[in-house]
Motif scaffolding. Structure first.
Motif, PDB file in Angstrom:
ATOM      1  N   LYS A  44       0.818  -1.216   0.000  1.00 16.29           N
ATOM      2  CA  LYS A  44       0.000   0.000   0.000  1.00 16.29           C
ATOM      3  C   LYS A  44       0.850   1.263   0.000  1.00 16.29           C
ATOM      4  CE  LYS A  44      -4.018  -1.886   2.329  1.00 16.29           C
ATOM      5  NZ  LYS A  44      -4.869  -1.842   3.513  1.00 16.29           N
ATOM      6  N   GLU A  45       1.970   1.237   0.730  1.00 13.07           N
ATOM      7  CA  GLU A  45       2.798   2.438   0.814  1.00 13.07           C
ATOM      8  C   GLU A  45       3.340   2.854  -0.546  1.00 13.07           C
ATOM      9  OE1 GLU A  45       5.615  -0.964   1.814  1.00 13.07           O
ATOM     10  OE2 GLU A  45       3.578  -0.446   2.329  1.00 13.07           O
ATOM     11  N   VAL A  46       3.584   1.892  -1.432  1.00  4.94           N
ATOM     12  CA  VAL A  46       4.104   2.204  -2.761  1.00  4.94           C
ATOM     13  C   VAL A  46       2.980   2.691  -3.664  1.00  4.94           C
ATOM     14  CG1 VAL A  46       5.233   1.248  -4.812  1.00  4.94           C
ATOM     15  CG2 VAL A  46       6.022   0.585  -2.531  1.00  4.94           C
ATOM     16  N   VAL A  47       1.872   1.962  -3.701  1.00  3.95           N
ATOM     17  CA  VAL A  47       0.749   2.311  -4.561  1.00  3.95           C
ATOM     18  C   VAL A  47       0.150   3.661  -4.173  1.00  3.95           C
ATOM     19  CG1 VAL A  47      -1.580   1.631  -5.282  1.00  3.95           C
ATOM     20  CG2 VAL A  47       0.207  -0.099  -5.075  1.00  3.95           C
ATOM     21  N   LEU A  48       0.015   3.926  -2.888  1.00  3.54           N
ATOM     22  CA  LEU A  48      -0.613   5.150  -2.404  1.00  3.54           C
ATOM     23  C   LEU A  48       0.391   6.260  -2.114  1.00  3.54           C
ATOM     24  CD1 LEU A  48      -3.209   3.504  -0.004  1.00  3.54           C
ATOM     25  CD2 LEU A  48      -3.563   4.278  -2.357  1.00  3.54           C
ATOM     26  N   ASP A  49       1.678   6.019  -2.372  1.00  5.10           N
ATOM     27  CA  ASP A  49       2.750   6.989  -2.145  1.00  5.10           C
ATOM     28  C   ASP A  49       2.775   7.464  -0.687  1.00  5.10           C
ATOM     29  OD1 ASP A  49       5.003   8.407  -2.924  1.00  5.10           O
ATOM     30  OD2 ASP A  49       3.837  10.192  -3.414  1.00  5.10           O
ATOM     31  N   LEU A  50       2.700   6.513   0.237  1.00  7.64           N
ATOM     32  CA  LEU A  50       2.719   6.802   1.667  1.00  7.64           C
ATOM     33  C   LEU A  50       4.007   6.281   2.296  1.00  7.64           C
ATOM     34  CD1 LEU A  50      -0.932   5.744   2.529  1.00  7.64           C
ATOM     35  CD2 LEU A  50      -0.054   8.066   2.268  1.00  7.64           C
ATOM     36  N   PRO A  51       4.427   6.860   3.426  1.00 13.54           N
ATOM     37  CA  PRO A  51       5.631   6.361   4.089  1.00 13.54           C
ATOM     38  C   PRO A  51       5.347   5.072   4.852  1.00 13.54           C
ATOM     39  CG  PRO A  51       4.675   8.098   5.402  1.00 13.54           C
ATOM     40  CD  PRO A  51       3.862   8.013   4.122  1.00 13.54           C
ATOM     41  N   LEU A  52       6.357   4.245   4.959  1.00 13.64           N
ATOM     42  CA  LEU A  52       6.313   3.073   5.833  1.00 13.64           C
ATOM     43  C   LEU A  52       7.224   3.415   7.004  1.00 13.64           C
ATOM     44  CD1 LEU A  52       5.501   0.149   6.432  1.00 13.64           C
ATOM     45  CD2 LEU A  52       7.506  -0.570   5.150  1.00 13.64           C
ATOM     46  N   ILE A  53       6.647   3.464   8.204  1.00 12.14           N
ATOM     47  CA  ILE A  53       7.369   3.915   9.392  1.00 12.14           C
ATOM     48  C   ILE A  53       7.519   2.764  10.376  1.00 12.14           C
ATOM     49  CG2 ILE A  53       7.350   5.547  11.320  1.00 12.14           C
ATOM     50  CD1 ILE A  53       5.521   7.296   9.465  1.00 12.14           C
ATOM     51  N   SER A  54       8.755   2.500  10.800  1.00 13.90           N
ATOM     52  CA  SER A  54       9.040   1.428  11.757  1.00 13.90           C
ATOM     53  C   SER A  54       9.733   2.023  12.973  1.00 13.90           C
ATOM     54  CB  SER A  54       9.952   0.376  11.134  1.00 13.90           C
ATOM     55  OG  SER A  54       9.395  -0.134   9.949  1.00 13.90           O
ATOM     56  N   LEU A  55       9.308   1.609  14.156  1.00 11.90           N
ATOM     57  CA  LEU A  55       9.910   2.072  15.405  1.00 11.90           C
ATOM     58  C   LEU A  55      10.600   0.926  16.120  1.00 11.90           C
ATOM     59  CD1 LEU A  55       6.996   4.181  16.878  1.00 11.90           C
ATOM     60  CD2 LEU A  55       9.205   5.055  16.173  1.00 11.90           C
ATOM     61  N   ILE A  56      11.719   1.227  16.736  1.00  9.57           N
ATOM     62  CA  ILE A  56      12.358   0.308  17.671  1.00  9.57           C
ATOM     63  C   ILE A  56      12.303   1.015  19.015  1.00  9.57           C
ATOM     64  CG2 ILE A  56      14.451  -0.901  18.324  1.00  9.57           C
ATOM     65  CD1 ILE A  56      15.219  -0.969  15.366  1.00  9.57           C
ATOM     66  N   GLY A  57      11.276   0.655  19.787  1.00  9.07           N
ATOM     67  CA  GLY A  57      11.064   1.307  21.075  1.00  9.07           C
ATOM     68  C   GLY A  57      10.963   2.805  20.911  1.00  9.07           C
ATOM     69  N   GLN A  58      11.585   3.538  21.824  1.00  8.71           N
ATOM     70  CA  GLN A  58      11.641   4.996  21.738  1.00  8.71           C
ATOM     71  C   GLN A  58      13.048   5.451  21.374  1.00  8.71           C
ATOM     72  OE1 GLN A  58       9.450   5.428  25.731  1.00  8.71           O
ATOM     73  NE2 GLN A  58       9.039   7.347  24.659  1.00  8.71           N
ATOM     74  N   GLU A  59      13.793   4.551  20.680  1.00 16.31           N
ATOM     75  CA  GLU A  59      15.195   4.827  20.398  1.00 16.31           C
ATOM     76  C   GLU A  59      15.516   5.032  18.926  1.00 16.31           C
ATOM     77  OE1 GLU A  59      17.372   1.610  22.088  1.00 16.31           O
ATOM     78  OE2 GLU A  59      16.632   1.983  24.097  1.00 16.31           O
ATOM     79  N   VAL A  61      13.722   5.324  14.698  1.00 15.90           N
ATOM     80  CA  VAL A  61      12.617   5.309  13.749  1.00 15.90           C
ATOM     81  C   VAL A  61      13.191   5.232  12.333  1.00 15.90           C
ATOM     82  CG1 VAL A  61      12.401   7.844  13.682  1.00 15.90           C
ATOM     83  CG2 VAL A  61      10.480   6.430  12.994  1.00 15.90           C
ATOM     84  N   THR A  62      12.586   4.368  11.500  1.00 17.13           N
ATOM     85  CA  THR A  62      12.964   4.221  10.105  1.00 17.13           C
ATOM     86  C   THR A  62      11.780   4.667   9.255  1.00 17.13           C
ATOM     87  OG1 THR A  62      14.401   2.351  10.591  1.00 17.13           O
ATOM     88  CG2 THR A  62      13.691   2.593   8.308  1.00 17.13           C
ATOM     89  N   VAL A  63      12.042   5.551   8.303  1.00 21.54           N
ATOM     90  CA  VAL A  63      11.002   6.050   7.408  1.00 21.54           C
ATOM     91  C   VAL A  63      11.400   5.664   5.984  1.00 21.54           C
ATOM     92  CG1 VAL A  63       9.721   8.067   6.611  1.00 21.54           C
ATOM     93  CG2 VAL A  63      10.572   7.979   8.967  1.00 21.54           C
ATOM     94  N   GLU A  64      10.599   4.779   5.387  1.00 20.13           N
ATOM     95  CA  GLU A  64      10.814   4.368   4.006  1.00 20.13           C
ATOM     96  C   GLU A  64       9.839   5.121   3.105  1.00 20.13           C
ATOM     97  OE1 GLU A  64      11.368   0.050   3.381  1.00 20.13           O
ATOM     98  OE2 GLU A  64      11.084  -0.079   5.549  1.00 20.13           O
ATOM     99  N   ASN A  65      10.164   5.253   1.841  1.00 19.63           N
ATOM    100  CA  ASN A  65       9.323   5.926   0.848  1.00 19.63           C
ATOM    101  C   ASN A  65       9.122   7.396   1.223  1.00 19.63           C
ATOM    102  OD1 ASN A  65       7.924   5.950  -1.572  1.00 19.63           O
ATOM    103  ND2 ASN A  65       5.976   5.506  -0.620  1.00 19.63           N
ATOM    104  N   HIS A  66      10.200   8.071   1.595  1.00 18.05           N
ATOM    105  CA  HIS A  66      10.158   9.479   1.993  1.00 18.05           C
ATOM    106  C   HIS A  66      10.387  10.378   0.780  1.00 18.05           C
ATOM    107  CE1 HIS A  66      14.493  10.249   1.660  1.00 18.05           C
ATOM    108  NE2 HIS A  66      14.620   8.975   2.004  1.00 18.05           N
TER     109      HIS A  66
END
Length: 87
Positions: free
Chosen positions: A15-30, A32-37
């Motif tokens: 969905k993130e690719v088709v809708l041009d949205l970011p994919l956001i991943s968190l590792i705790g509060q330490e 954050v990875t933002v793909e498709n930025h």
């Protein structure tokens, strides 16, 4: 449901690719990875702002630093306090 969402589900496309949205991943509060930025808009030790297809993402915290940055993703580490979506 919009046409893009229906197409993504029917064709099993991310969905993130088709809708041009970011994919956001968190590792705790330490970390954050933002793909498709769409690029880095602002950077300091207390705030990072990243462009996305729907506006921008603001990351607020302490001792923030860019761990990795490429055309595909941005990784920010530090003491994350909040993530905000801005239009």
């Amino acid at each position: 449901m919009g046409l893009g969402k229906k197409m993504a589900e029917k064709l099993a496309l991310p969905k993130e690719v088709v809708l041009d949205l970011p994919l956001i991943s968190l590792i705790g509060q330490e970390e954050v990875t933002v793909e498709n930025h769409k690029g880095l808009m602002e950077y300091s030790a207390e705030q990072v702002r990243i462009g996305t297809g729907g506006g921008s993402l603001r990351i607020v915290g302490e001792q923030l630093e860019l761990k990795q940055m490429s055309a595909a993703l941005i990784v920010v580490k530090g003491r994350l306090e909040r993530l905000e979506f801005l239009r």
